[in-house]
Write an enzyme that holds these catalytic residues in place. Structure first.
Site, mmCIF file in Angstrom:
data_model
loop_
_atom_site.group_PDB
_atom_site.id
_atom_site.type_symbol
_atom_site.label_atom_id
_atom_site.label_comp_id
_atom_site.label_asym_id
_atom_site.label_seq_id
_atom_site.Cartn_x
_atom_site.Cartn_y
_atom_site.Cartn_z
ATOM 1 N N ASP A 99 37.814 51.477 70.487
ATOM 2 C CA ASP A 99 37.150 50.044 70.493
ATOM 3 C C ASP A 99 37.565 49.209 69.143
ATOM 4 O OD1 ASP A 99 35.889 50.714 72.765
ATOM 5 O OD2 ASP A 99 33.800 50.815 71.787
ATOM 6 N N ASP A 100 37.422 48.125 69.250
ATOM 7 C CA ASP A 100 37.478 47.207 67.939
ATOM 8 C C ASP A 100 38.806 46.723 67.643
ATOM 9 O OD1 ASP A 100 34.468 47.648 68.293
ATOM 10 O OD2 ASP A 100 34.463 48.855 66.388
ATOM 11 N N HIS A 150 36.228 43.444 74.835
ATOM 12 C CA HIS A 150 35.054 43.751 73.946
ATOM 13 C C HIS A 150 34.484 42.637 73.076
ATOM 14 C CE1 HIS A 150 33.055 46.973 72.187
ATOM 15 N NE2 HIS A 150 33.151 47.003 71.054
ATOM 16 N N HIS A 251 37.547 55.003 67.839
ATOM 17 C CA HIS A 251 37.899 53.574 67.285
ATOM 18 C C HIS A 251 39.331 53.663 66.679
ATOM 19 C CE1 HIS A 251 33.474 53.969 67.385
ATOM 20 N NE2 HIS A 251 33.547 52.679 67.546
#
Length: 732
Positions: A99-100, A150, A251
Site C-alpha cells: 500500500d501507499d 488506493h 507497505h
C-alpha cells in the site's frame, strides 16, 4: 533590443482607445504567465500533499447494515451489478499486497526482491504517488504485477460524499492510465483492515464502489510492518496459520521500509518451503486480469496529466533554485546597501569634507517642457529662489496648452524660452545645451520644484575635475495619497539608498531626469542626449562611465517631483523606465569586452545594474509566490516566519534609509501594505518589460497627467511681486 524615437506625448485624443486596448493586452500576457506559474505550483502542491499512514485506530461503530456473509467472508468483496459476495484465497496461496506507493526509494527495492524470486504481487497505489513516479507504476505492470486504486490523496472515504469518492477514483485511475496505459478494477480503501472490521460507515462506501465497477480488496493477514517491529516479527505477522490462503498487507511507502525489504527477502523462500504459492489477486481467485489496456482519448488524457505533474515538479525545482538565488541576491544587496550607503554618508558628512574648490560660477538650468501648463510656473518660480547664480532655459517641445506663453508672461529675469516642434525630450535637452551659456548644465523636469539650496549643492562635486555628472536627491512631493506614500518609500529606500551604494562602487546607473547636473565637455564627448532608448538618462549615464567620467550622488540636492497618482499612470511610467533600462543595458553591452574605463564599467557596473535592477526584481516575486504555496501546502508556520524575517530585513533597511535622508518614520506605516500590493504591480511591470524586450515589441512613451500640486517644503513658491524684498537674485 528594439528602440523607438521618444516623444513627450501624442496629440490629445489621438489613438487613446487603441492605446488602452494595447495596454490591456500587454497586461494580460504577464498576468497569464503569473497565473500559469501559480497553477503549476498549486498542482505540484496538491500532488505532493502529505499522505497519512495507512494505520489508524477507529472508534467502534455498529455493523447492523453489513451482511453477515461479508463480516464472516473473505478479503475480496464483490458488490458489482447488485451482487453482495466475498471470496477467499485458496489454501496455500498468498497474495502479497503493498500500500501507499510507489516510493522512489523503497518500491524499486521491493520490486527487485519480487523479481529475484519471480513473484507477482498487487500494488495499491495512490494517485499522488503514481503521478509523481509513473515509471515505477509502468515497471510494476511490465513485470506482471497488478496495480489497484488506493484513492488519489488517501482520505477516509467513510466521511466523504459520493462526488468526492468519484473524484478520488477518477483521478487515481487517470494517474495509473497515464503511467502504464491501463485501467484497473481493483480497489482498496484507505484505513481498511479485515472484512470483519467492516461497519455501517464503511459498508455503504464498499457498496457504492461496486456500482462503479470495482472489486474491493481488504486484508486477511497484516504484517504490521508500519510499526517497524523487526524482520522476524514482520515475517511472523505475515504468515497465515494452518496453511490457509491469505491476502498479506505490507507497505512500500510511508516511511523507512528497510525492514519490510529485508523481511520480504526471507519471507518468500521460507513460505515457499512450506508449500505456499505466490500469485496476484486475479490469479488466486481465478478471475480475468484486473488490468485492461486503454487507448484513444482516455490514454492521452492520462498522459497529459502525467506530463503536467512532471512539468510542475521540474518547474518547482527550477523555481526553488531561483528562490535560493533570489535570497542570496536580496540579502547580498541589503548587506551592500547598508555597508556602502553608511560609508558614503560618513564620507560626505565628515566635517571639512569638500569635493574640491567651491563652485561659484553661474550654471544653466534646462527645463524641457511638453504641456506642463499646470506645473511650469511653480517650477520656474522655485528656481528664482536659488542660492546659486543661474540662468533658466525652458525648452518648449511643441506644447499645445500654452506652456511657453505662461513662462514668457511671468517676465522673470534670466529666464529664456526656446521653442521647437515636438521632437522628444532628448532633442529638447540637446537644444537646451546648445543654447546654454555656461559650462555646467543642470537638468530638471517640468513638473519638479527645487529648494533654494538645490542647485548649489548639486554643482559642488564639479570641484573635482574627474566628475562628469551628479545625481540629485529626487523626492516625492505628493506623498499624501496611499500610492504617493508607497512611492515615497521606494524613492528613499530603492533609489537614494541605492545611489549611495553605486556612488561608492563608481557605477551609478542613472542621473534622474528630475534633478541632475552635467559638465558640458562630458556631454559633448559622449554625443549629448540620445533618443536610442526610452531611458535617455540611464543611457547618457552609462556613456559617461564608459568615457571615464565619475558620476556621483549629492544627497543635499533635493528636488520635489510629482509622482503618478493613479495605477494606470504609475504603470505607464514604470513600464517605460524598466524597458528603457533594458534597452540601455543592451546598447552598452560591448563594454563587457572592452578595455579601459569602458571595460571597467562593463565588468563592474553592468553586472551590478543588470543583477540588481533587472534580474533580482524579476525573481523577487518568488518570495511571495512561495509564501502562498507554503501557507496552503505547508509547512505553514515556518513559511510565515521566513516571510516575516524577509519583511523585517526590508523594514530595517527602509528605516535606515529614512534615517539617512532625515525623513519622518511615520511614512513607514504603509510599508507592509506596500510589500503586499504595490510590489506586485512592479513585478508585473518588469515581467511585461521582459516580454516586450524578448519579443521585439515596441513601446510608445506616454506622458503622465500632472496636477501642479507639488511644492517645496516651506509652502508655495512666491510670485515675482512677493519676491521684491528677496536679496538673493540670479546673476546674469
Amino acid at each position: 533590443m528594439a528602440s523607438r524615437k521618444r516623444r513627450h506625448g501624442a496629440t490629445p485624443g489621438s489613438g487613446a482607445g487603441p492605446r488602452r486596448s494595447r495596454l490591456r493586452m500587454r497586461l494580460l500576457l504577464p498576468l497569464t504567465v503569473l497565473v500559469a506559474v501559480m497553477a503549476m505550483l498549486m498542482l505540484r502542491g496538491y500532488v505532493h500533499s502529505e499522505i497519512l499512514a495507512d494505520h489508524r485506530v477507529r472508534s467502534e461503530a455498529p455493523t447492523d447494515k453489513v451482511p453477515e456473509k461479508i463480516l464472516d467472508g473473505g478479503p475480496v468483496i464483490d458488490t458489482r451489478s447488485g451482487r453482495t459476495t466475498s471470496m477467499d484465497v485458496p489454501d496455500h496461496r498468498l497474495v502479497l499486497t503493498f500500500d501507499d506507493g510507489p516510493d522512489p526509494t523503497w518500491t524499486p527495492k521491493v520490486l527487485d526482491v519480487l523479481k529475484k524470486y519471480h513473484v507477482h504481487a498487487v500494488f495499491f497505489v495512490t494517485g499522488t504517488m503514481a503521478s509523481r513516479y509513473p515509471d515505477l507504476v509502468k515497471r510494476m505492470v511490465d513485470e506482471g504485477h497488478e496495480v489497484g486504486l488506493h484513492t488519489f490523496n488517501h482520505p477516509d472515504l467513510s466521511y466523504q460524499s459520493k462526488s468526492r469518492i468519484d473524484w478520488e477514483l477518477t483521478q487515481n485511475q487517470l494517474a495509473i492510465t497515464g503511467a502504464a496505459g491501463v485501467r484497473t478494477s481493483l480497489f482498496r480503501p484507505p484505513y481498511s483492515s479485515f472484512a470483519d472490521a467492516m461497519d455501517d460507515a464503511s459498508w455503504p462506501v464498499t457498496e457504492y464502489i461496486g456500482t462503479r465497477g470495482y472489486l474491493t480488496v481488504v486484508t486477511s493477514v497484516d504484517s504490521e510492518d508500519w510499526k517497524k517491529p523487526g524482520v522476524e516479527e514482520i515475517i511472523k505477522g505475515a504468515t497465515p496459520k494452518h496453511g490457509k490462503g491469505a491476502v498479506v498487507l505490507m507497505h512500500d511507502s510511508g516511511g523507512d521500509r528497510h525492514q519490510t525489504v529485508e523481511a520480504l527477502d526471507k519471507y518468500i523462500p521460507e513460505l515457499r518451503a512450506k508449500g505456499y504459492k505466490f500469485e496476484n489477486i486475479t490469479e488466486a481467485i481465478g478471475a480475468p486480469s484486473a488490468l485492461v489496456p486503454v487507448t484513444g482519448v482516455d490514454l492521452w488524457k492520462g498522459k497529459a496529466w502525467i506530463f503536467l505533474v512532471q512539468a510542475s515538479d521540474r518547474l518547482t525545482d527550477f523555481l526553488v533554485a531561483c528562490l535560493a538565488l533570489t535570497g542570496a541576491l536580496v540579502i547580498g544587496r541589503f548587506g551592500l546597501m547598508l555597508l556602502l550607503s553608511g560609508a558614503h554618508a560618513r564620507r560626505v558628512r565628515k566635517r571639512g569634507f569638500r569635493w574640491g574648490a567651491p563652485v561659484t560660477e553661474p550654471v544653466s538650468v534646462l527645463v524641457p517642457a511638453y504641456n506642463e501648463a499646470k506645473c511650469i510656473e511653480n517650477t520656474v518660480r522655485s528656481l528664482m529662489l536659488s542660492e546659486h547664480p543661474i540662468e533658466v532655459v525652458v525648452i518648449d517641445d511643441g506644447s499645445t496648452d500654452g506652456t511657453a506663453r505662461i513662462v514668457e508672461a511671468m517676465g522673470l529675469p534670466n529666464v529664456r524660452v526656446v521653442r521647437q516642434l515636438n521632437a522628444g525630450k532628448p532633442a529638447a535637452l540637446n537644444r537646451g545645451v546648445a543654447n546654454a551659456r555656461y559650462d555646467i548644465i543642470v537638468m530638471m523636469d517640468g513638473d519638479t520644484v527645487f529648494e533654494p539650496a538645490t542647485v548649489r549643492e548639486l554643482v559642488q562635486p564639479f570641484g573635482d575635475a574627474r566628475v562628469g555628472a551628479v545625481a540629485g536627491n529626487a523626492k516625492v512631493g505628493n506623498r499624501d495619497s496611499l500610492i504617493g506614500a508607497w512611492q515615497h518609500i521606494e524613492y528613499v529606500m530603492g533609489f537614494n539608498l541605492d545611489r549611495r551604494m553605486y556612488d561608492i562602487l563608481r557605477c551609478m546607473p542613472t542621473i534622474p531626469g528630475a534633478v541632475g547636473a552635467f559638465r558640458r565637455t562630458a556631454l559633448e564627448r559622449v554625443g549629448g542626449m540620445s533618443d536610442d532608448t526610452l531611458a535617455e538618462d540611464t543611457d547618457v549615464t552609462m556613456a559617461l562611465h564608459r568615457d571615464g567620467w565619475r558620476v556621483v550622488y549629492a544627497e543635499k540636492a533635493r528636488a520635489w517631483t510629482e509622482a503618478p497618482e493613479t495605477v494606470q499612470q504609475l504603470w505607464s511610467q514604470r513600464y517605460r523606465w524598466s524597458y528603457g533600462t533594458m534597452q540601455a543595458i543592451w546598447k552598452h553591452r560591448r563594454s563587457l569586452i572592452e578595455s579601459g574605463p569602458s571595460g571597467r564599467f562593463g565588468r563592474v557596473g553592468m553586472p551590478f545594474v543588470s543583477l540588481f535592477m533587472v534580474v533580482a526584481p524579476l525573481l523577487a516575486p518568488l518570495i511571495d509566490i512561495f509564501l502562498l504555496y507554503g501557507v496552503v501546502f505547508g509547512p505553514t508556520q515556518k513559511t510565515i516566519v521566513a516571510w516575516l524575517g524577509v519583511m523585517a530585513i526590508q523594514a530595517f533597511c527602509a528605516a535606515y534609509a529614512f534615517r539617512l535622508d532625515r525623513e519622518k518614520m511615520t511614512h513607514l506605516i504603509s510599508l507592509p501594505l506596500q510589500q503586499i500590493l504595490y510590489r506586485q504591480l512592479m513585478y508585473v511591470v518588469l515581467l511585461q518589460s521582459w516580454i516586450t524586450a524578448l519579443t521585439g515589441g515596441r513601446l510608445r512613451w506616454q506622458k503622465l497627467r500632472r496636477t501642479g500640486v507639488v511644492e517645496a517644503p516651506g509652502g508655495p513658491v512666491p510670485s515675482q511681486r512677493d519676491r521684491s524684498s528677496n536679496d538673493r537674485r540670479p546673476v546674469a
